[in-house]
Design a protein around this motif. Sequence first.
Motif, mmCIF file in Angstrom:
data_model
loop_
_atom_site.group_PDB
_atom_site.id
_atom_site.type_symbol
_atom_site.label_atom_id
_atom_site.label_comp_id
_atom_site.label_asym_id
_atom_site.label_seq_id
_atom_site.Cartn_x
_atom_site.Cartn_y
_atom_site.Cartn_z
ATOM 1 N N PHE A 13 17.121 -15.998 -28.083
ATOM 2 C CA PHE A 13 16.172 -15.310 -27.192
ATOM 3 C C PHE A 13 16.897 -14.253 -26.354
ATOM 4 C CE2 PHE A 13 14.001 -15.012 -23.072
ATOM 5 C CZ PHE A 13 12.751 -14.586 -23.497
ATOM 6 N N SER A 14 18.074 -14.624 -25.855
ATOM 7 C CA SER A 14 18.854 -13.685 -25.044
ATOM 8 C C SER A 14 19.300 -12.486 -25.858
ATOM 9 C CB SER A 14 20.072 -14.412 -24.469
ATOM 10 O OG SER A 14 20.849 -13.534 -23.694
ATOM 11 N N LEU A 15 19.743 -12.737 -27.095
ATOM 12 C CA LEU A 15 20.144 -11.620 -27.965
ATOM 13 C C LEU A 15 18.954 -10.724 -28.281
ATOM 14 C CD1 LEU A 15 22.531 -13.496 -30.437
ATOM 15 C CD2 LEU A 15 23.182 -11.849 -28.670
ATOM 16 N N LEU A 16 17.798 -11.334 -28.480
ATOM 17 C CA LEU A 16 16.593 -10.566 -28.775
ATOM 18 C C LEU A 16 16.205 -9.690 -27.582
ATOM 19 C CD1 LEU A 16 14.255 -9.963 -30.707
ATOM 20 C CD2 LEU A 16 13.039 -11.923 -29.725
ATOM 21 N N ILE A 449 18.035 4.473 -18.350
ATOM 22 C CA ILE A 449 19.480 4.507 -18.197
ATOM 23 C C ILE A 449 20.031 3.127 -17.851
ATOM 24 C CG2 ILE A 449 21.338 5.393 -16.716
ATOM 25 C CD1 ILE A 449 19.779 8.025 -16.555
ATOM 26 N N VAL A 450 19.323 2.387 -17.028
ATOM 27 C CA VAL A 450 19.774 1.053 -16.613
ATOM 28 C C VAL A 450 19.616 0.040 -17.739
ATOM 29 C CG1 VAL A 450 19.286 -0.882 -15.061
ATOM 30 C CG2 VAL A 450 19.407 1.453 -14.151
ATOM 31 N N LEU A 451 18.500 0.125 -18.492
ATOM 32 C CA LEU A 451 18.234 -0.870 -19.530
ATOM 33 C C LEU A 451 19.298 -0.898 -20.620
ATOM 34 C CD1 LEU A 451 14.361 -0.706 -20.059
ATOM 35 C CD2 LEU A 451 15.691 -2.595 -19.120
ATOM 36 N N ILE A 452 19.823 0.253 -20.981
ATOM 37 C CA ILE A 452 20.802 0.304 -22.080
ATOM 38 C C ILE A 452 22.073 -0.467 -21.730
ATOM 39 C CG2 ILE A 452 22.293 1.822 -23.439
ATOM 40 C CD1 ILE A 452 20.043 3.890 -23.382
ATOM 41 N N PRO A 453 22.757 -0.197 -20.624
ATOM 42 C CA PRO A 453 23.969 -0.990 -20.313
ATOM 43 C C PRO A 453 23.649 -2.451 -20.019
ATOM 44 C CG PRO A 453 23.447 0.500 -18.515
ATOM 45 C CD PRO A 453 22.575 0.893 -19.641
ATOM 46 N N PHE A 459 23.951 -8.662 -24.308
ATOM 47 C CA PHE A 459 24.249 -8.979 -25.711
ATOM 48 C C PHE A 459 25.686 -9.508 -25.838
ATOM 49 C CE2 PHE A 459 25.583 -7.944 -30.020
ATOM 50 C CZ PHE A 459 24.479 -8.337 -30.781
ATOM 51 N N ILE A 460 26.641 -8.815 -25.233
ATOM 52 C CA ILE A 460 28.043 -9.223 -25.321
ATOM 53 C C ILE A 460 28.262 -10.558 -24.627
ATOM 54 C CG2 ILE A 460 30.400 -8.634 -24.617
ATOM 55 C CD1 ILE A 460 29.605 -5.681 -24.952
ATOM 56 N N THR A 462 26.129 -12.952 -24.098
ATOM 57 C CA THR A 462 25.521 -14.030 -24.893
ATOM 58 C C THR A 462 26.417 -14.418 -26.052
ATOM 59 O OG1 THR A 462 23.317 -13.260 -24.292
ATOM 60 C CG2 THR A 462 23.480 -14.706 -26.206
ATOM 61 N N LEU A 463 26.973 -13.404 -26.735
ATOM 62 C CA LEU A 463 27.859 -13.703 -27.868
ATOM 63 C C LEU A 463 29.108 -14.461 -27.408
ATOM 64 C CD1 LEU A 463 27.714 -10.407 -29.985
ATOM 65 C CD2 LEU A 463 26.611 -12.601 -30.462
ATOM 66 N N VAL A 464 29.694 -14.049 -26.282
ATOM 67 C CA VAL A 464 30.891 -14.712 -25.766
ATOM 68 C C VAL A 464 30.596 -16.160 -25.400
ATOM 69 C CG1 VAL A 464 32.554 -14.749 -23.865
ATOM 70 C CG2 VAL A 464 31.976 -12.578 -24.980
ATOM 71 N N LEU A 465 29.492 -16.364 -24.663
ATOM 72 C CA LEU A 465 29.129 -17.722 -24.259
ATOM 73 C C LEU A 465 28.800 -18.606 -25.461
ATOM 74 C CD1 LEU A 465 26.954 -16.990 -21.087
ATOM 75 C CD2 LEU A 465 29.309 -17.858 -21.174
ATOM 76 N N LEU A 466 28.131 -17.996 -26.437
ATOM 77 C CA LEU A 466 27.772 -18.762 -27.634
ATOM 78 C C LEU A 466 29.024 -19.165 -28.411
ATOM 79 C CD1 LEU A 466 25.441 -19.844 -29.347
ATOM 80 C CD2 LEU A 466 25.408 -17.650 -30.556
ATOM 81 N N LYS A 467 30.006 -18.243 -28.482
ATOM 82 C CA LYS A 467 31.238 -18.554 -29.190
ATOM 83 C C LYS A 467 32.003 -19.678 -28.491
ATOM 84 C CE LYS A 467 35.403 -16.411 -31.036
ATOM 85 N NZ LYS A 467 36.177 -15.152 -31.185
ATOM 86 N N LYS A 468 32.055 -19.614 -27.143
ATOM 87 C CA LYS A 468 32.726 -20.681 -26.393
ATOM 88 C C LYS A 468 32.025 -22.019 -26.590
ATOM 89 C CE LYS A 468 34.759 -17.878 -22.707
ATOM 90 N NZ LYS A 468 34.807 -17.631 -21.241
ATOM 91 N N ARG A 469 30.710 -21.977 -26.609
ATOM 92 C CA ARG A 469 29.955 -23.225 -26.789
ATOM 93 C C ARG A 469 30.228 -23.845 -28.150
ATOM 94 N NH1 ARG A 469 27.426 -27.185 -23.827
ATOM 95 N NH2 ARG A 469 26.014 -28.316 -25.233
#
Length: 493
Positions: A13-16, A449-453, A459-460, A462-469
């Motif tokens: 959901f977070s990645l989406l 401008i704010v939404l993109i960063p 996204f990053i 979520t990926l880091v937390l998911l990898k640690k999990r």
Amino acid sequence: MASLRCVSCIAIFSLLISCIFVIIGIIGIALGPRIMQNQINKQLPLTADSDQLAGWSTPPVPIYLQFWLWECTNPAEVVRGGKPTVFQRGPFTYLEHRNKAGVYFNENYTVTYRQVISYTFLRNMSAEDESVKITMVNTPIVTIVSLIRNQSNITQEIFNFVKDIYKETLFVNRTAGEWIWGYEDPLLKAARSIPILKDLIPDDHFGYFYGSNGTDDGLYTVFTGGNDITVLNHINKWNGVSSLPYWRTPWGNQINGTDGSWFPPLINKDLQSERLYLYSTDICRSLYAKFERHSSVLNIPTELFSIPSEVFLNSTLNPDNIAFGTTDSGVLDVSVCRQGAPIYISLPHLLYAADQYKDRIEGIAPNADIHRTVLEVEPHTGLVLSAQKRLQINVFLQREELIYDFKNIAEVILPAIWINESTTIDQKSADDLNNQVLRYFTIIRWVSIVLIPVGIILFITTLVLLKKRRSKDESTPLLYAGSSNTIASDHDY
């Protein structure tokens, strides 16, 4: 297992959401302004119930009309053939009241109206009272001499006789108010009583703006923009015609553009090549302004346009101007639309005029910064937020052997009066424009401008937390397995 499945769902959901943020941001930057502009374009056309009808009919911001009168300080020398020395008196400032009357919407996406204009003198914004007397060229007598120039000697002698009776001279002393708004001229009145002269003289009153206070300057029909936003407020017809009868070519007689108060939106146009056409009843022709630079009015971004010097060049330097006669650069002979009066139009102080005209006058000081016409246009709506429309009326003097006072004078285009019609949006109107229209462009831009960063960071992260999990989950079963074996061994002992 249930906990791992829940974490996976949250991660997905977070990645989406992060991808949606980035996509919305990119779309907002790329298409947001265009989508907003399309919405504005739908609201801009004039209709009987449109929000902008009231402001279009009666402008909410103050409009000022200022006059500077050219006093001749050496009239006796001019009569003997000397060079005129002039001195500008003013400004005499008036508040301009505009109201469109008889507004009627036609079926072909046009609206017809008359614009009634009246003026109120503002002593606190004027250099002198309008009752002050000023010595200026006697335009009525110059006009009569011009009209009878090709008449018989008898006609000219009759005029000489009448002129002497009324002791009329080439320069007379009148109040500023009379010069501007008009007075009954005894010579014109007497000349109209003579059958041989009556048909040559249309009125016994004279004033550079005689008949302009409390009246309109014609019947306008303009496009509403309902079926084509690019012609919003463009003049379709003036006094029932779409072209003029005054000039030498069909192009010169075309009525192009707007009245100069409102243009179609400028967004998505090449400003460097854009021309803003406007029609002026004061000079009986259309002309155009060109982009000069970006600007701002009360912190609202605008595009500054000015009428370039090329508009005033002679036909040799600018072949398009062959339509407007054979005068040299900087002046326009408008006698064809001024009932034969020898009136020439220029910019104030003969700005951009040929040296042959400027060199024959003492006292003028042309300055492009304060004597040209400039318009500052808000590009999304085409509204003119600030304007300085300037022009000068001149009188053409030339020798006439049979008329006393004209026997020795040197040929000269003599400045008579120059005007500045100006307006600037007020703070309330600027705030309304910002709140109702322009702020949404700012909101869309900054949100995008704010939404993109934010999306990228989410996204990053979520990926880091998911990898640690996942790393933790992979190592946990081994620890549990080791613990079981140890306990089992203890029980064996």
